[in-house]
Design a protein around this motif. Structure first.
Motif, PDB file in Angstrom:
ATOM      1  N   LEU A 266       8.558  -6.594   0.440  1.00  9.20           N
ATOM      2  CA  LEU A 266       8.569  -6.436   1.899  1.00  9.20           C
ATOM      3  C   LEU A 266       9.626  -5.439   2.338  1.00  9.20           C
ATOM      4  O   LEU A 266       9.393  -4.626   3.244  1.00  9.20           O
ATOM      5  N   PHE A 275      14.526  -9.787   5.644  1.00  8.89           N
ATOM      6  CA  PHE A 275      13.789 -10.850   4.958  1.00  8.89           C
ATOM      7  C   PHE A 275      14.710 -11.584   3.979  1.00  8.89           C
ATOM      8  O   PHE A 275      15.225 -11.006   3.039  1.00  8.89           O
ATOM      9  N   ASN A 278      12.460 -16.088   4.428  1.00  8.75           N
ATOM     10  CA  ASN A 278      11.235 -16.115   5.222  1.00  8.75           C
ATOM     11  C   ASN A 278      10.183 -15.134   4.701  1.00  8.75           C
ATOM     12  O   ASN A 278       9.210 -14.853   5.381  1.00  8.75           O
ATOM     13  N   SER A 280       7.018 -14.095   2.470  1.00  5.29           N
ATOM     14  CA  SER A 280       5.857 -14.900   2.086  1.00  5.29           C
ATOM     15  C   SER A 280       4.701 -14.010   1.650  1.00  5.29           C
ATOM     16  O   SER A 280       4.663 -12.813   1.951  1.00  5.29           O
ATOM     17  N   LYS A 283       2.841 -12.537   4.699  1.00  2.00           N
ATOM     18  CA  LYS A 283       3.476 -11.379   5.332  1.00  2.00           C
ATOM     19  C   LYS A 283       3.179 -10.098   4.548  1.00  2.00           C
ATOM     20  O   LYS A 283       2.938  -9.042   5.132  1.00  2.00           O
ATOM     21  N   ARG A 286      -0.352  -9.063   5.270  1.00  2.00           N
ATOM     22  CA  ARG A 286      -0.486  -8.470   6.603  1.00  2.00           C
ATOM     23  C   ARG A 286      -0.058  -7.007   6.609  1.00  2.00           C
ATOM     24  O   ARG A 286      -0.712  -6.147   7.195  1.00  2.00           O
TER      25      ARG A 286
END
Length: 404
Positions: A266, A275, A278, A280, A283, A286
């Motif tokens: 991420l 990050f 949190n 995941s 995410k 997405r």
């Protein structure tokens, strides 16, 4: 990357900064933008850091031509500056020369239509150049450049908007599109190009509505990492965001390895360091599905290393995203739909060339061909073996080579 309003230039994540009196944009805005970019590891130099006697114009041209993204800041007094227009024309020349350049306009307290249609304050200030007898050919270049950039999708700061929030927005946008650090580091790229091109062909980059995963399979030492690094560096500029994660098995340790891996992916894709716990799978999916993303995963060994990143189930929504997975274990791909690329080992000629490059360096006048071909036969076409052996022999006197 280049940021230009006559004040600021950023080069591939490094910044070339020059001070100019520009009261309408304000030294305050420029200095705050400079500080914000520095905090995100943009290396900044200004006119005071140039070596004495260096041609500033040449330095600016070099910075622009070496850059990938241009951020052009339009302010109310922009059209008064000959210097601003000259830089903008240089940017347009670079855009026409290289097809992978991006231009992002920033409208700082100006009316969009004034820029695009050269009306209002822009029209008034342009007239002053005509009065000053700037030749018509030069004026036309300026007009075409302003109209082109002004017509692009950009970022806006209106009167009353919070300037600090706007600067954060600029930095976040630049972080997402900043060209990543180059991955490919092979000193002697023997046999790389054909396989690199074969993988790129299988990715079908020309199909913008198509999403695809290519799995690069090969035994240890066959050069999988080197090849996917070369692929990544070649095509990364075509994507909105990207990540290259190397040696995934070494990251697969500890109770929280999944979160650590997700966080790294991420962070690479978004440029966001926020990050923590949190991160995941959802995410990551997405980001990949909503952007044209390039994801390269090197050294995958187990299916769950892909599952935790949402790779097997990600539909990618025809976003134009691409995934490249390098692995020596076909079982790690059991839940993945992919196009396969099998690594080809080096032939004798390329093996000879690679070993000689590492063992002899530039001293190729006394190559013992019989000895080298004996090494080549034992290496079996594995690039890693040839590189390691080559470096080993390089470290010893040639008189000792036959004893090993």
């Amino acid at each position: 990357m280049v940021v230009v309003n006559g004040d600021l230039s950023v080069v591939r994540g490094d910044m070339f900064y020059e001070t100019t009196e520009n009261k309408d944009t304000g030294n305050k805005f420029v200095s705050h933008l400079k500080a914000a970019l520095e905090s995100k590891c943009f290396n900044i130099s200004d006119h005071t850091t140039h070596p004495i006697g260096q041609d500033v114009c040449s330095a600016q041209l070099k910075a622009i031509e070496e850059s990938h993204t241009y951020l052009v800041v339009f302010s109310p007094k922009y059209a008064l500056s000959v210097e601003f227009f000259e830089k903008l024309v240089l940017i347009m020349d670079s855009v026409s020369k290289f097809n992978d350049r991006k231009v992002i306009p920033v409208f700082l307290n100006v009316d969009l239509s004034d820029v695009r249609k050269l009306q209002g304050c822009f029209e008034e200030d342009f007239r002053k150049h005509e009065v000053a007898n700037v030749d018509s050919q030069t004026l036309n270049k300026w007009i075409q450049a302003v109209k082109y950039v002004g017509g692009l999708s950009g970022l806006f700061l209106k009167k009353g908007d919070d300037e600090s929030d706007f600067i954060k927005k600029i930095v976040q946008h630049l972080m997402k599109i900043k060209i990543p650090e180059e991955q490919f580091d092979a000193k002697y790229p023997v046999g790389i190009e054909p396989q690199k091109q074969a993988i790129i062909s299988k990715l079908r980059l020309g199909d913008k509505e198509f999403s695809n995963t290519v799995a690069v399979l090969g035994i240890s030492g066959s050069g999988k990492t080197t090849i996917v690094k070369a692929v990544y560096d070649t095509i990364v500029a075509d994507f909105d965001c990207s990540c290259f994660i190397e040696n995934i098995p070494y990251k697969n340790s500890g109770r929280k390895w999944k979160v650590k891996l997700q966080r790294e992916v991420l962070r690479s894709l978004t440029g966001d360091d926020s990050f923590h716990n949190n991160a995941s799978t959802a995410k990551i999916k997405r980001v990949v599905e909503n952007n044209k993303a390039l994801v390269v995963l090197d050294g995958v060994e187990k299916p769950d290393e892909l599952e935790v990143l949402g790779i097997p189930s990600a539909s990618l929504s025809c976003s134009g995203s691409r995934v490249v997975v390098a692995t020596g274990n076909k079982e790690s791909l059991r839940d993945l739909s992919y196009t396969r690329h099998d690594m080809e080992l080096l032939n004798k000629e390329d093996s000879f060339t690679l070993f000689v490059a590492h063992a002899y360096g530039e001293d190729v006048d006394d190559v013992d061909e019989e000895f080298v071909y004996e090494i080549v036969d034992h290496a079996g076409g594995l690039p890693l073996v040839l590189v390691v052996w080559g470096k080993h022999f390089k470290a010893h006197e040639k008189e000792q080579w036959q004893t090993y």
